[in-house]
Scaffold this active site. Structure first.
Site, PDB file in Angstrom:
ATOM      1  N   LYS A  26      -5.028   3.667  -2.301  1.00 37.25           N
ATOM      2  CA  LYS A  26      -4.166   2.991  -1.334  1.00 37.25           C
ATOM      3  C   LYS A  26      -4.864   2.827   0.014  1.00 37.25           C
ATOM      4  O   LYS A  26      -4.667   1.825   0.715  1.00 37.25           O
ATOM      5  CB  LYS A  26      -2.847   3.754  -1.187  1.00 37.25           C
ATOM      6  CG  LYS A  26      -1.931   3.647  -2.401  1.00 37.25           C
ATOM      7  CD  LYS A  26      -1.562   2.193  -2.707  1.00 37.25           C
ATOM      8  CE  LYS A  26      -0.517   2.085  -3.796  1.00 37.25           C
ATOM      9  NZ  LYS A  26      -0.121   0.676  -4.067  1.00 37.25           N
TER      10      LYS A  26
ATOM     11  N   TYR B  85      -4.654   8.170  -6.348  1.00 41.06           N
ATOM     12  CA  TYR B  85      -3.637   7.305  -5.739  1.00 41.06           C
ATOM     13  C   TYR B  85      -3.874   7.137  -4.245  1.00 41.06           C
ATOM     14  O   TYR B  85      -3.942   6.012  -3.734  1.00 41.06           O
ATOM     15  CB  TYR B  85      -2.248   7.889  -5.991  1.00 41.06           C
ATOM     16  CG  TYR B  85      -1.132   7.071  -5.372  1.00 41.06           C
ATOM     17  CD1 TYR B  85      -0.641   5.941  -6.027  1.00 41.06           C
ATOM     18  CD2 TYR B  85      -0.579   7.418  -4.146  1.00 41.06           C
ATOM     19  CE1 TYR B  85       0.380   5.177  -5.465  1.00 41.06           C
ATOM     20  CE2 TYR B  85       0.435   6.665  -3.577  1.00 41.06           C
ATOM     21  CZ  TYR B  85       0.911   5.546  -4.239  1.00 41.06           C
ATOM     22  OH  TYR B  85       1.916   4.790  -3.673  1.00 41.06           O
TER      23      TYR B  85
ATOM     24  N   SER C  37       0.865  -1.175   0.000  1.00 40.08           N
ATOM     25  CA  SER C  37       0.000   0.000   0.000  1.00 40.08           C
ATOM     26  C   SER C  37       0.906   1.231   0.000  1.00 40.08           C
ATOM     27  O   SER C  37       1.881   1.275  -0.753  1.00 40.08           O
ATOM     28  CB  SER C  37      -0.936  -0.025   1.200  1.00 40.08           C
ATOM     29  OG  SER C  37      -1.828   1.058   1.175  1.00 40.08           O
TER      30      SER C  37
END
Length: 292
Positions: A193, A189, A174
């Site tokens: 994550k 993004y 992650s």
């Protein structure tokens, strides 16, 4: 009981899959596993030539290219079938492949923030499917990669040299971005994550009956294709140092940093971890507004 580092942190005899293993953190992880006794480490990526070059330059006797696309269920099943034919089991899957995704418009240092109209116009110029593609690689592919290899991970619980107390495992790469609320970071993004981290926690719970563990590595800034522009902006490239207000360790992460965290989770040392998140960031998350 043997409490030496050699006994606790080796991964002797395991078979591992590392997606996104041809470059960056994925290759660092593959090298760490191969250097510490893994029988075979399959590195997954779409570019066969990159995988072959990585294997040949590191541990060609144990790192094996496995070309494929983690965003394609058909490709994932084909890769799993190949591993099943060649080895018959997997002990560790590292779901590492990732992309950065679109970035929002932000002000240059010393300048006023963009107007709301400028901010919106920049964001709306990115098609929705580009935003969604970030989730496809960073989150959805993690889930389907795990599904594709679950039966091989189950088989891995009965094969290998790690002992009865060590169970097969999925580790997802992650990011501290999943906890950060840093202005100017990629919404796609960071949120993907965060989703990946929670996904792995859910899977850790759901896979308990099958004795398959799930854990998370959350790296900070490492020298990879994803972080290149960021490092150039805030870290003087001629020295490689960072202001401690940005990274208390005053440097980017290195191969030994990610190798140590990986070996902890992958070895007997981390056999009691399930649903855990290991942050490897030199203290950077503590300098940010975050949810961690």
């Amino acid at each position: 009981m043997n409490l030496t580092a050699e006994a606790l942190f080796n991964v002797n005899g395991i078979v591992a899959i590392v997606t996104g293993g041809g470059t960056g953190i994925g290759l660092m992880i593959a090298k760490a596993l191969a250097a510490n006794g893994a029988r075979r480490v399959y590195i997954v990526g779409r570019r066969k030539e990159v995988l072959e070059a990585a294997a040949n330059a590191t541990f060609p006797e144990s790192i094996v290219p496995l070309p494929g696309d983690v965003t394609s269920l058909e490709s994932l099943c084909e890769m799993a079938e190949r591993v099943k034919t060649e080895v018959g089991y997997v002990n560790l899957l590292v779901a590492n492949a990732g992309v950065m995704g679109p970035r929002p418009l932000k002000a240059s240092p010393g300048q006023s923030p963009p107007t709301l109209s400028e901010f919106c116009a920049h964001a709306l110029a990115t098609p929705m499917d580009v935003f969604t593609d970030t989730y496809s690689v960073n989150t959805t592919a993690v889930y389907y990669s795990a599904l594709a290899f679950l039966e091989l991970l189950d088989a891995g619980n009965t094969v290998g040299n790690m002992g009865a107390d060590w169970k097969s495992q999925v580790i997802a790469t992650s990011s501290i971005g999943g906890f950060s609320r840093l202005k100017g970071a990629s919404f796609a993004y960071n949120s993907s994550k965060a989703a990946t981290t929670h996904l792995m926690k859910m899977m850790a719970t759901s896979l308990v009956p099958y004795k398959i563990r799930c854990n998370v590595l959350a790296p900070g800034i490492f020298p990879t294709d994803l972080t290149g522009s960021f490092m150039n902006n805030i870290g003087p490239s001629h020295t490689g140092t960072f202001d401690p207000s940005l990274i208390p360790a005053e440097r980017a992460g290195s191969e030994p940093d990610i190798a140590g965290a990986t070996l902890f989770l992958a070895s007997k040392a981390g056999a009691y971890c399930n649903g855990s998140v290991i942050v490897v960031d030199g203290g950077r998350l503590g300098t940010l507004t975050s949810t961690y």
